[in-house]
Write a protein that holds these residues in place. Structure first.
Motif, PDB file in Angstrom:
ATOM      1  N   GLN A   1      -2.773  -4.420 -13.291  1.00 36.72           N
ATOM      2  CA  GLN A   1      -3.024  -3.691 -12.053  1.00 36.72           C
ATOM      3  C   GLN A   1      -2.704  -2.214 -12.238  1.00 36.72           C
ATOM      4  N   ARG A   2      -3.442  -1.390 -11.517  1.00 38.08           N
ATOM      5  CA  ARG A   2      -3.139   0.038 -11.495  1.00 38.08           C
ATOM      6  C   ARG A   2      -1.799   0.234 -10.801  1.00 38.08           C
ATOM      7  N   ALA A   3      -1.167   1.366 -11.052  1.00 39.99           N
ATOM      8  CA  ALA A   3       0.158   1.655 -10.477  1.00 39.99           C
ATOM      9  C   ALA A   3       0.110   1.629  -8.953  1.00 39.99           C
ATOM     10  N   ASP A   4      -0.946   2.182  -8.364  1.00 39.47           N
ATOM     11  CA  ASP A   4      -1.018   2.200  -6.895  1.00 39.47           C
ATOM     12  C   ASP A   4      -1.199   0.787  -6.339  1.00 39.47           C
ATOM     13  N   ALA A   5      -1.904  -0.065  -7.057  1.00 40.01           N
ATOM     14  CA  ALA A   5      -2.074  -1.453  -6.621  1.00 40.01           C
ATOM     15  C   ALA A   5      -0.748  -2.202  -6.693  1.00 40.01           C
ATOM     16  N   ARG A   6       0.034  -1.950  -7.741  1.00 40.92           N
ATOM     17  CA  ARG A   6       1.356  -2.572  -7.848  1.00 40.92           C
ATOM     18  C   ARG A   6       2.279  -2.108  -6.720  1.00 40.92           C
ATOM     19  N   ARG A   7       2.218  -0.811  -6.409  1.00 41.24           N
ATOM     20  CA  ARG A   7       3.037  -0.275  -5.305  1.00 41.24           C
ATOM     21  C   ARG A   7       2.611  -0.888  -3.978  1.00 41.24           C
ATOM     22  N   ASN A   8       1.300  -0.990  -3.757  1.00 44.43           N
ATOM     23  CA  ASN A   8       0.798  -1.589  -2.514  1.00 44.43           C
ATOM     24  C   ASN A   8       1.258  -3.046  -2.396  1.00 44.43           C
ATOM     25  N   TYR A   9       1.179  -3.777  -3.490  1.00 44.88           N
ATOM     26  CA  TYR A   9       1.603  -5.178  -3.492  1.00 44.88           C
ATOM     27  C   TYR A   9       3.082  -5.271  -3.118  1.00 44.88           C
ATOM     28  N   ALA A  10       3.908  -4.478  -3.787  1.00 45.40           N
ATOM     29  CA  ALA A  10       5.352  -4.513  -3.526  1.00 45.40           C
ATOM     30  C   ALA A  10       5.656  -4.112  -2.088  1.00 45.40           C
ATOM     31  N   ARG A  11       4.990  -3.086  -1.590  1.00 41.42           N
ATOM     32  CA  ARG A  11       5.208  -2.633  -0.214  1.00 41.42           C
ATOM     33  C   ARG A  11       4.762  -3.715   0.777  1.00 41.42           C
TER      34      ARG A  11
ATOM     35  N   VAL B   1      -1.405   0.408   4.710  1.00 35.62           N
ATOM     36  CA  VAL B   1      -2.631   0.080   3.988  1.00 35.62           C
ATOM     37  C   VAL B   1      -3.618  -0.556   4.956  1.00 35.62           C
ATOM     38  N   GLY B   2      -4.843  -0.706   4.514  1.00 36.26           N
ATOM     39  CA  GLY B   2      -5.863  -1.344   5.332  1.00 36.26           C
ATOM     40  C   GLY B   2      -5.810  -2.858   5.201  1.00 36.26           C
TER      41      GLY B   2
ATOM     42  N   ALA C   1      -8.139  -4.764   4.365  1.00 34.61           N
ATOM     43  CA  ALA C   1      -8.840  -5.194   3.147  1.00 34.61           C
ATOM     44  C   ALA C   1      -7.885  -5.227   1.950  1.00 34.61           C
ATOM     45  N   THR C   2      -6.926  -4.316   1.932  1.00 36.61           N
ATOM     46  CA  THR C   2      -5.936  -4.304   0.856  1.00 36.61           C
ATOM     47  C   THR C   2      -5.063  -5.545   0.929  1.00 36.61           C
ATOM     48  N   VAL C   3      -4.698  -5.946   2.151  1.00 36.22           N
ATOM     49  CA  VAL C   3      -3.919  -7.178   2.313  1.00 36.22           C
ATOM     50  C   VAL C   3      -4.715  -8.349   1.762  1.00 36.22           C
ATOM     51  N   ARG C   4      -5.983  -8.445   2.154  1.00 33.68           N
ATOM     52  CA  ARG C   4      -6.817  -9.571   1.705  1.00 33.68           C
ATOM     53  C   ARG C   4      -7.078  -9.537   0.199  1.00 33.68           C
ATOM     54  N   ARG C   5      -7.116  -8.357  -0.374  1.00 31.36           N
ATOM     55  CA  ARG C   5      -7.334  -8.258  -1.820  1.00 31.36           C
ATOM     56  C   ARG C   5      -6.117  -8.827  -2.579  1.00 31.36           C
ATOM     57  N   HIS C   6      -4.920  -8.530  -2.083  1.00 34.20           N
ATOM     58  CA  HIS C   6      -3.707  -9.034  -2.734  1.00 34.20           C
ATOM     59  C   HIS C   6      -3.388 -10.464  -2.340  1.00 34.20           C
ATOM     60  N   PHE C   7      -3.679 -10.814  -1.087  1.00 42.56           N
ATOM     61  CA  PHE C   7      -3.355 -12.130  -0.544  1.00 42.56           C
ATOM     62  C   PHE C   7      -4.586 -12.659   0.177  1.00 42.56           C
TER      63      PHE C   7
END
Length: 187
Positions: free
Chosen positions: A4-14, A41-42, A44-50
């Motif tokens: 995962q990109r760094a921003d994706a990892r941060r979004n996941y953790a957050r 986050v939006g 869609a970001t939640v749905r992308r991770h979960f």
């Protein structure tokens, strides 16, 4: 699994941190939109991770479930199979009764679509089954009682006591009553 990109990892953790707090406060039905908004986050970001609410719940409870599974493995080689099983069931009951949302997560996993290896119920079933089989072999468990029966019982106890002033104590008391029926102490 791709890196995962760094921003994706941060979004996941957050998202995971916000979800843990929201589920602790509101239970398993905490608003996914509110979790996204609080995490900045939006949806869609939640749905992308979960991709599902269940995937989010599994992520939130993953560490606790892994600890309970490790505890079951540690108890498997003990000399008193009944005591080992009851110790583990007590630990599971205490967590399910006091960690808001965990009992609901386990009930939602009970259907035929929940058979994947990473769901909380599947992990607890796999971890607890050797304890149950050994206790049954030693005559310390009523014939025919399965790990699925015991996890269902624990979940029901947790749901019944969630609004009690001391849910862990009441759940433990009810578990004691139930285990007297499925595993009567001998001697």
């Amino acid at each position: 699994m791709p890196v995962q990109r760094a921003d994706a990892r941060r979004n996941y953790a957050r998202l995971l941190a916000v979800a843990e707090k929201a589920i602790a406060a509101q239970g398993a039905d905490a608003s996914l939109e509110e979790i996204a908004r609080t995490a900045g986050v939006g949806s869609a970001t939640v749905r992308r991770h979960f991709p599902s609410r269940q995937a989010l719940l599994e992520a939130v409870f993953r560490e606790r479930i892994e600890t309970l599974c490790a505890h079951a493995r540690d108890l498997t080689g003990g000399t008193d199979s009944r005591a080992a099983l009851l110790e583990w069931l007590s630990a599971v009951t205490a967590d399910v009764a006091t960690i808001r949302g965990l009992a609901i997560a386990l009930t939602r996993e009970a259907g035929p679509d929940a058979a994947h290896e990473h769901c909380c119920t599947a992990q607890l079933t796999e971890a607890g089954d050797p304890l149950v089989r050994r206790a049954a072999h030693d005559g310390a468990l009523t014939p025919g009682v399965t790990i699925t029966d015991l996890l269902t019982l624990i979940t029901g106890i947790a749901l019944a006591t969630e609004h009690h002033p001391d849910p862990a104590a009441e759940a433990g008391r009810l578990l004691g009553l139930a285990t007297a029926g499925v595993s009567p102490h001998q001697g």
